[in-house]
Design an enzyme around this catalytic site. Structure first.
Site, PDB file in Angstrom:
ATOM      1  CD  GLN A   1      -2.694 -11.607  -2.474  1.00 50.64           C
ATOM      2  OE1 GLN A   1      -1.559 -11.221  -2.197  1.00 50.64           O
ATOM      3  NE2 GLN A   1      -3.727 -11.255  -1.530  1.00 50.64           N
TER       4      GLN A   1
ATOM      5  NE  ARG B   1      -6.982 -12.902  -4.575  1.00 55.80           N
ATOM      6  CZ  ARG B   1      -7.181 -12.309  -6.009  1.00 55.80           C
ATOM      7  NH1 ARG B   1      -7.510 -13.157  -6.795  1.00 55.80           N
ATOM      8  NH2 ARG B   1      -6.703 -11.261  -6.181  1.00 55.80           N
TER       9      ARG B   1
ATOM     10  CG  ASP C   1      -9.609  -4.535  -2.763  1.00 51.48           C
ATOM     11  OD1 ASP C   1     -10.338  -5.777  -2.696  1.00 51.48           O
ATOM     12  OD2 ASP C   1      -8.581  -4.589  -3.243  1.00 51.48           O
TER      13      ASP C   1
ATOM     14  NE  ARG D   1     -10.616  -9.984   2.727  1.00 51.19           N
ATOM     15  CZ  ARG D   1      -9.522 -10.109   1.756  1.00 51.19           C
ATOM     16  NH1 ARG D   1      -9.745 -10.502   0.956  1.00 51.19           N
ATOM     17  NH2 ARG D   1      -8.540  -9.375   2.186  1.00 51.19           N
TER      18      ARG D   1
ATOM     19  CG  ASN E   1      -4.935  -2.402  -5.133  1.00 46.83           C
ATOM     20  OD1 ASN E   1      -6.022  -3.290  -5.442  1.00 46.83           O
ATOM     21  ND2 ASN E   1      -4.210  -2.662  -6.152  1.00 46.83           N
TER      22      ASN E   1
ATOM     23  CB  ALA F   1     -13.138  -5.713  -4.624  1.00 47.40           C
TER      24      ALA F   1
END
Length: 350
Positions: free
Chosen positions: A204, A54, A245, A96, A255, A56
């Site tokens: 995260q 994960r 992102d 995604r 984001n 971007a």
């Protein structure tokens, strides 16, 4: 200072023969460091969708390398090969929707086919796809290192720096975006310590940012997402820095969900909020943040925590993966090109 010492963990690796993509499974961190091997298209797609990888920039890198791996499994008929590579790009593009780096990387792969002569041998196309993917990865790493150099001077000489989610080496080809800036600042002697928001719902910050910074010797403390405002009011946070992102032409920033909250808190307390992202994250085709597609993820990510159900089964759950921070709440955007006011992006992209 040697840049190689600041790269940190490399979360993916292409095998020497180009037939296998190895990923550090980020779902298993911090308790286990497990590498998985991917050779088939669907496995690469699911790794992106299920958050084995994960961030971007990392998603874009893995998608490009994934197509290169898939191309090694295909036969030598040019028509069939081109159709299969195009289909692989389409499948990965559906994984995604928010992170624009994914689409930039896949467009680079498509360009290999577009510019090739109709009779180009498949062996040549395979090599060009691989070299294009590897160039994308190397460009991302060098961009992160440049961001670190540009952004480190912005951080305070000492005190707390807040970050949200994971924008580190794990989310890129190495070094990181926001954490790359933090790494560089720490390396040049700034006495900073990081407050890492845990970043619900999949943690995260608590799982990945804390693991990564501690591994590299950068002082870090984990806080629950709802603690940042109190620490700002106490003067314990001097700056905040996050990744992105997708960034719109006007400087609005998409984001990880919760970034907008951090931005509002920073503005109220007079604290700068910096965004670090490679130029591939900037989407000049999108005018404002309201046009950025926001991924809605599974309700189970919110309902479950640590293997336990935390929410009544009959209660509806809203789980947007990202939010949009208006440009006016962003102090500066750091890219490999330098430090920019959000309003400068459209001019710089010309």
């Amino acid at each position: 200072m040697n840049d190689a010492d600041l790269v940190g963990v490399r979360p993916f690796e292409l095998s020497a023969d180009g037939r296998t993509l190895k990923l550090l499974d980020q779902r298993r961190l911090p308790t286990e460091e497990v590498w998985i091997e991917l050779v088939e298209l669907e496995a690469v797609a699911r790794a992106i969708e299920d958050l084995a990888v994960r961030g971007a920039p990392a998603i874009g890198c893995v998608a490009a390398l994934g197509v290169a791996v898939v191309s090694q499994q295909l036969g030598d008929d040019p028509v069939t090969f081109r159709a299969a590579v195009a289909a692989a790009c389409e499948r990965l593009a559906r994984t995604r929707p928010t992170a624009v780096n994914l689409f930039v990387a896949l467009d680079q792969i498509r360009h290999v086919l577009d510019r090739a002569a109709p009779g180009e041998p498949v062996s040549v196309l395979r090599e060009q796809i691989r070299s294009t993917a590897e160039a994308h990865v190397e460009h991302d790493l060098q961009a992160c290192l440049a961001m670190g150099r540009h952004g480190a001077v912005l951080l305070p000489d000492e005190g707390g720096v807040l970050t949200h989610c994971n924008a580190g080496a794990l989310a890129t080809a190495g070094h990181g975006t926001a954490l790359g800036v933090i790494r560089r600042a720490h390396a040049i002697g700034k006495r900073i310590h990081v407050y890492a928001d845990e970043t619900r719902p999949v943690l995260q910050g608590a799982r990945l940012t804390a693991w990564e910074l501690a591994r590299d010797g950068v002082p870090v403390r984990v806080i629950a997402d709802n603690m940042a405002g109190a620490l700002m009011a106490q003067g314990r946070i001097k700056a905040a820095i996050v990744g992105a992102d997708r960034i719109a032409r006007n400087g609005d920033v998409a984001n990880k969900i919760g970034t907008y909250t951090v931005a509002v808190l920073c503005r109220h307390h007079g604290i700068p909020l910096y965004v670090a992202a490679p130029w591939t994250t900037i989407d000049l085709d999108i005018a404002t943040g309201s046009d950025i597609p926001i991924e809605e993820r599974s309700a189970d990510e919110v309902r479950n925590h640590g293997g336990r159900v935390m929410t009544p089964a009959d209660i509806e759950v809203c789980n947007p993966a990202f939010d949009v921070t208006p440009a006016e709440l962003v102090s500066a955007i750091i890219t490999e090109k330098g430090v920019h006011a959000p309003s400068e992006l459209a001019t710089l992209g010309r």
